[in-house]
Scaffold this motif. Structure first.
Motif, mmCIF file in Angstrom:
data_model
loop_
_atom_site.group_PDB
_atom_site.id
_atom_site.type_symbol
_atom_site.label_atom_id
_atom_site.label_comp_id
_atom_site.label_asym_id
_atom_site.label_seq_id
_atom_site.Cartn_x
_atom_site.Cartn_y
_atom_site.Cartn_z
ATOM 1 N N ALA A 23 30.396 -11.935 -41.784
ATOM 2 C CA ALA A 23 30.744 -11.756 -40.366
ATOM 3 C C ALA A 23 32.194 -12.160 -40.090
ATOM 4 O O ALA A 23 32.856 -11.574 -39.235
ATOM 5 N N MET A 76 34.892 -9.680 -38.413
ATOM 6 C CA MET A 76 35.606 -9.970 -37.168
ATOM 7 C C MET A 76 37.122 -9.940 -37.377
ATOM 8 O O MET A 76 37.862 -9.503 -36.498
ATOM 9 N N SER A 105 25.420 -8.751 -37.709
ATOM 10 C CA SER A 105 24.757 -9.299 -36.520
ATOM 11 C C SER A 105 25.056 -8.403 -35.312
ATOM 12 O O SER A 105 26.058 -7.682 -35.286
ATOM 13 N N GLY A 106 24.186 -8.497 -34.330
ATOM 14 C CA GLY A 106 24.365 -7.713 -33.106
ATOM 15 C C GLY A 106 25.678 -8.033 -32.423
ATOM 16 O O GLY A 106 26.346 -7.149 -31.881
ATOM 17 N N ALA A 107 26.087 -9.309 -32.467
ATOM 18 C CA ALA A 107 27.323 -9.716 -31.796
ATOM 19 C C ALA A 107 28.528 -9.040 -32.440
ATOM 20 O O ALA A 107 29.456 -8.612 -31.750
ATOM 21 N N VAL A 108 28.512 -8.928 -33.776
ATOM 22 C CA VAL A 108 29.628 -8.281 -34.473
ATOM 23 C C VAL A 108 29.651 -6.792 -34.115
ATOM 24 O O VAL A 108 30.708 -6.225 -33.826
ATOM 25 N N LEU A 109 28.479 -6.168 -34.128
ATOM 26 C CA LEU A 109 28.410 -4.738 -33.788
ATOM 27 C C LEU A 109 28.931 -4.500 -32.376
ATOM 28 O O LEU A 109 29.646 -3.538 -32.119
ATOM 29 N N ALA A 110 28.558 -5.422 -31.481
ATOM 30 C CA ALA A 110 29.009 -5.279 -30.087
ATOM 31 C C ALA A 110 30.528 -5.350 -30.022
ATOM 32 O O ALA A 110 31.162 -4.562 -29.316
ATOM 33 N N SER A 111 31.127 -6.261 -30.778
ATOM 34 C CA SER A 111 32.593 -6.373 -30.777
ATOM 35 C C SER A 111 33.230 -5.124 -31.360
ATOM 36 O O SER A 111 34.270 -4.668 -30.883
#
Lengths: 697, 359
Positions: free
Chosen positions: B267, B271, B290-296
């Protein structure tokens, strides 16, 4: 700003629930602990919850109720619409507790963006989403789903992790630590650490600021605000994601970069923030700040009833950079008056194992009056005859009214528990080890220096900005991003001395240049593709005549083509050979969080291995530049060891300030390095021998 | 009717691009252009019949109506080779001549693309010089100038051609930036002194070496996790994210037109790549981020694609893709035309085959 967020007259809970175990019920119950608060539950399916009139929608609430704050606990997909309704209902503050936003993935991120733009549209201050909520003990607000309300106190805490909020609250409840405000930051979609720092700064009930952060939203602004806030209130911050594995976890968890630890260290230092390495340290320091006055120096007296503990504490003080106080004669005499003859009257003062509360009190009174003592650490071990509660009682009363900080270490387990509890009941911390007490004392001492450090603004360094601008613009127009020796002229715009040099494209030109300059000379390969010239045979030193230059040129071309066949070679640079100086490096790396991070270190082959470098975020002040130079471990080598002549340290500081100005003036520069900067003996200045910088595309 | 055979000493030297670029320039000058690649070596199935991948691409881009079976009348298959080795007669010459007569009908100029290297096809009598001689056309040599030894190669190719009248000159292609001065100051005058016409040199170009993200997705059989509307962007390089995150940021931001290959569990590297605004993230080992990385990534508009293969395997595929991509898209054709017009003496090429271009 945010007054009605933390001290509302009326709060709506959107998604309030009757069902026990649901967040919508927990939030409601917590809010109801404050009898003066008007609470408006919102739920379209019921008319009343816990005896409160319930409305189907926030838009249905009568104007007369004038809701100051809405706590939103509905599912993520409903939150944007809910915020829109809050906006239309004229509500200025919302806390979004619901999860399922950016932390959960793409769809959640879209909801979060919608919330942000709605908050912008209506001018709504939003905390969260994905948070525990907030607590304000002075207004009696508990707008969270925490299991317990915090005690009243003077520590303001904010945390980027909701779980760390609950851990801290639970721990605090057990030992009676109080908070002024408690904020779970969540995803920091709208309000973030910078907003709350400013809130804490002005909050009369807050004396100490503690924070757990995984990153900061706006690094340069964070430094600017923290620099101001730290002058009035101590700030203790735990920043996680320090290691490669930790930073991976931060990225995975939040979808942000954890940031370089060196940059955070530098930024915290410049901002006057005390960095704690763990939650335990953060709480230890916060408690010390919460009850103690600041020590005006680093001389510490130790009072103990056990020699071994005293020695351990003395060692810990030394390791932390604290001094063991050297008592005045009168102090020793007064100690002798009451302590038994076998006691130790010098620091650490050993009152002996059978000492009672009176002896402790006497020793404490005496050392506190000594002008050479700035703070006291009291150690109590549970001997058979030790009156633990009695000593704790006496100490607690002294500590409450002392003008110097006193920290305690009742060492042991069940036998000292009564003492610990007694101290807790006075709001006074007991540190379970000497090292923890010393760590906290050190934090107090450090903050004293931060608070009394005269703050200066970075001074603008003279430069030929017009020339520098045209130089950078022409470099930007080239396809390649990395520039080296051929671009040394940029340094001249900032009046940084540059070595006398000539460029040659062919061997005859090289010989001619060397003859014109005068021997000895240095030959360096000119190629934008080569960053480590030495590794590819791209540097030849001490060439003393034309034959040397010829051999060097031919063998250098052969070596470089062998190691880097694809490198573009534009020629060689001949430099005047300079001897008798010391090589240092000045560099800059643009940090994604904080911007230009300056680096200073000693030059030479071992530098990369030793990592003996210092950092600061540009623009730096003269004092910061000076500190950068003096804080590397190998500083004595520049300052001169064993009768060696000192190097011109002032010229290094001047160059650091100029590089700081250059990289501040041109955000287009991503990386920059003068390596080496040759520093001559004191009074003779320094000379840049080589540079390398990378520009933005 | 004029014609020209574009030959080279090795594969991937830019023959197709030159055919395509010159073809379009001649078309724009009002000429009717034909194109042939007599021996197809990159066989693909188009609507139920086999044809050559290069020739099919060029046919489409130049808008040529001639059927594929005349554009590439001979397919280089195992049986063709086996028959040649056994000495079985295959009437290849007749097929060649017949196809050429169809293609050249009503055309002002026909571009004939060689197959692979100049001497390739000698075993069945269809090396480039043999084809040129059978069709009565002249040869233009394109050479990838990857090192100074290209000079030896060119002189050798000229010996293979033998007949100097059949040879019109050469184009030095993909000259690396570090050799441009040497080539223009020494190599070109060297050839000119020998009476060999150099029509110009074309430097290495990142756009032509680059691949579309959509091509990567196709080649790696990848799953697109986010930003599927951003696959029409070009990637010039690939970078492997296996280092510590601080170094990764420096490494990525120096080459933003890159695809970053890293593990789905890195991750921090993901990022760093997103913050550095690289063109695309390729996650290996079929490990979802992770979902947070995909969202970014989605917020930044950076496609994230997931592949089953491991990092080594993915690197090998990317190594093959970048630099060897075919010119199938208009953006690359435009670039080819720009490079040809800017660097080659096109009127001289036309004149050498008796064609006059309208200015």
């Amino acid at each position: 700003m945010l007054e009605k967020m933390f001290d509302p007259d009326s709060v709506a809970v959107i998604g309030a629930s009757r069902t026990k175990g649901k967040v919508g019920r927990a939030v409601l119950e917590n809010l109801m602990q404050n009898g003066k608060l008007r609470i408006v539950p919102i739920n379209p399916n019921v008319d009343e919850i816990l005896g409160l009139r319930c409305y189907p929608n926030i838009m249905d609430v009568p104007d007369g109720l004038k809701v100051d704050l809405a706590v939103i606990v509905v599912p993520a997909q409903m939150v944007p619409n809910t915020i829109d309704e809050c906006g239309r209902a004229g509500i200025g503050n919302v806390i979004v507790i619901s999860a399922g936003f950016k932390e959960a993935g793409i769809e959640g991120a879209r909801f979060e963006r919608e919330c942000i733009s709605l908050c912008e549209k209506y001018g709504i201050a939003m905390i969260g989403p994905n948070c525990l909520g907030i607590i304000d003990t002075s207004s009696g607000l508990n707008a969270s789903f925490a299991a317990n309300m915090a005690y009243e106190g003077n520590i303001a805490m904010m945390s980027q992790s909701g779980a760390i909020c609950t851990v801290t609250l639970d721990w605090a409840e057990r030992i009676g630590v109080g908070f002024s405000k408690f904020i779970s930051l969540g995803n920091k979609a709208v309000l973030a650490e910078n907003d709350f720092l400013q809130l804490f700064e002005k909050d009369p009930s807050t004396a100490v600021i503690a924070a757990y952060l995984e990153g900061v939203k706006d690094g340069p602004e964070f430094i600017r605000i923290a620099q101001r806030v730290s002058r009035s209130k101590p700030m203790i911050v735990v920043k996680s994601g320090r290691t490669s594995v930790g930073s991976r976890a931060v990225s995975s968890h939040t979808g942000t970069l954890a940031g370089s630890d060196a940059a955070y260290n530098a930024a915290f230092k410049q901002a006057g923030i005390i960095r704690a390495d763990s939650l335990e340290e953060m709480l230890d320091y916060s408690r010390a700040f919460s009850v103690c006055p600041l020590p005006e120096g680093r001389n510490i007296a130790i009072i103990t009833n056990a020699g071994g503990l005293g020695i351990l504490t003395a060692d810990a003080c030394y390791n932390a950079g604290l001094s063991i106080a050297s008592f005045e004669e009168a102090t020793v005499e007064r100690l002798r008056e009451k302590l038994p003859p076998a006691a130790n009257f010098y620091d650490p003062v050993d009152v002996l194992g059978d000492a009672g509360a009176d002896l402790y009190e006497h020793a404490l009174d005496v050392v506190l009056e000594d002008i050479n003592v700035n703070g006291v650490i009291v150690l109590v071990s549970p001997q058979a005859m030790t009156d633990i509660p009695g000593i704790a009682e006496k100490l607690a009363k002294k500590i409450q009214h002392s003008k110097k900080p006193i920290l305690c270490n009742f060492a042991g387990g069940s036998r000292i528990a009564a003492g610990e509890e007694l101290l807790n009941s006075y709001g006074i911390p007991n540190y379970s080890s000497a090292e923890r007490a010393v760590g906290s004392m050190n934090a107090l001492c450090n903050y004293y220096s931060i608070k009394h450090h005269s703050h200066e603004e970075p001074e603008r360094q003279d430069s030929d900005l017009v020339f520098a601008r045209s130089f950078i613009e022409s470099a930007l127009s080239e396809k390649r991003r990395t520039h080296g020796l051929e671009s040394m002229d940029i340094l001249k715009a900032y009046d940084i001395p540059v070595v006398d040099s000539r460029i040659a494209k062919t061997l005859p030109e090289a010989i001619q240049a060397a003859e014109n300059m005068g021997y000895p000379v240095v030959m360096k390969i000119l190629s934008p593709d080569i960053s480590h010239k030495t590794d590819v045979g791209g540097i030849r030193l001490n060439l003393e005549h034309a034959d040397d230059v010829e051999r060097a040129y031919i063998s250098m071309m052969s070596d470089v083509r062998h190691y880097m066949p694809d490198a573009v070679i534009t020629g060689v640079q001949l430099q005047k050979m300079i001897s008798g100086g010391k090589e240092v490096i000045i560099g800059m790396d643009r940090d994604p969080q904080f911007g230009p991070l300056l680096m200073f270190g000693l030059g030479g082959t071992y530098v990369e291995f030793l990592k003996d470098v210092s950092f600061a975020v540009a623009p730096v002040t003269g004092a910061e530049a000076k500190h950068m130079v003096s804080s590397i471990k190998t500083y004595p080598l520049i300052a001169g060891v064993r009768g060696e002549v000192a190097s011109d340290i002032d010229s290094i500081i001047r160059t650091l300030l100029k590089v700081s100005q250059l990289v501040t003036d041109f955000p287009e520069i991503l990386e920059f390095e003068i390596n080496p900067l040759m520093v001559l003996p004191e009074g003779q200045g320094c000379v840049a021998m080589d540079i390398r910088f990378t520009l933005k595309s | 009717m004029a014609s020209i055979l574009i030959s080279s000493s090795e594969e991937f030297s830019g023959k197709s691009s030159i055919c395509m670029g010159l073809g379009r320039i001649f078309q724009e000058s009002g000429l009717k252009v034909g194109y042939m690649k007599p021996v197809g070596n990159l066989l693909i199935d188009v609507h139920g019949s086999l044809t050559d991948e290069d020739s099919e691409g060029i046919r489409k881009l130049l808008g040529i109506a001639d059927p594929g079976k005349y554009i590439t009348p001979i397919h280089l298959t195992d049986s063709l080779i086996d028959d040649a080795l056994r000495g079985v007669e295959k009437d290849l010459d007749e097929r060649l001549v017949e196809a050429y007569s169809v293609i050249s009908r009503d055309k002002d100029v026909v571009f004939i693309e060689g197959t692979g290297g100049i001497g390739g096809g000698s075993m069945y009598g269809l090396s480039d010089p043999e084809i040129a001689s059978k069709l009565g056309t002249r040869i233009l040599l394109v050479t990838r100038f990857d090192s100074i030894s290209a000079v030896d190669r060119i002189l050798c190719d000229m010996r293979i051609i033998g007949n100097n009248d059949m040879f019109i000159g050469l184009i030095l292609n993909e000259v690396p930036a570090n050799m441009e001065d040497r080539v223009s100051e020494l190599v070109v005058p060297f050839f000119e002194k020998k009476g060999i016409k150099v029509f110009g040199m074309i430097h290495e170009d990142d756009t032509l070496r680059s691949v579309f993200i959509s091509e990567i997705v196709e080649d790696l059989h990848a799953e697109v996790l986010v930003a599927s509307d951003k696959l029409d962007q070009l990637v010039e390089h690939y970078l492997v994210g296996a280092m510590e995150v601080g170094s990764a940021i420096k490494y990525f931001r120096r080459q933003p037109n890159s695809a970053v290959i890293t593990g789905g569990d890195r991750a921090d590297i993901q990022m760093a790549a997103i913050e550095s605004r690289v063109k695309c993230l390729i996650l290996t080992g079929n490990m979802r981020p992770s979902g947070a990385v995909l969202a970014s990534a989605e917020e930044a508009g950076i496609p994230v694609i997931l592949v089953r293969g491991d990092t080594m395997n993915t690197i090998e595929r990317m190594e093959h893709l970048i630099g060897h991509a075919n010119i199938k898209q208009q953006v690359k054709l435009d670039k080819v035309i720009e490079l040809i017009n800017g660097n080659l003496d096109v009127p001289a090429i036309a004149e050498s085959i008796g064609v006059k271009l309208q200015s």
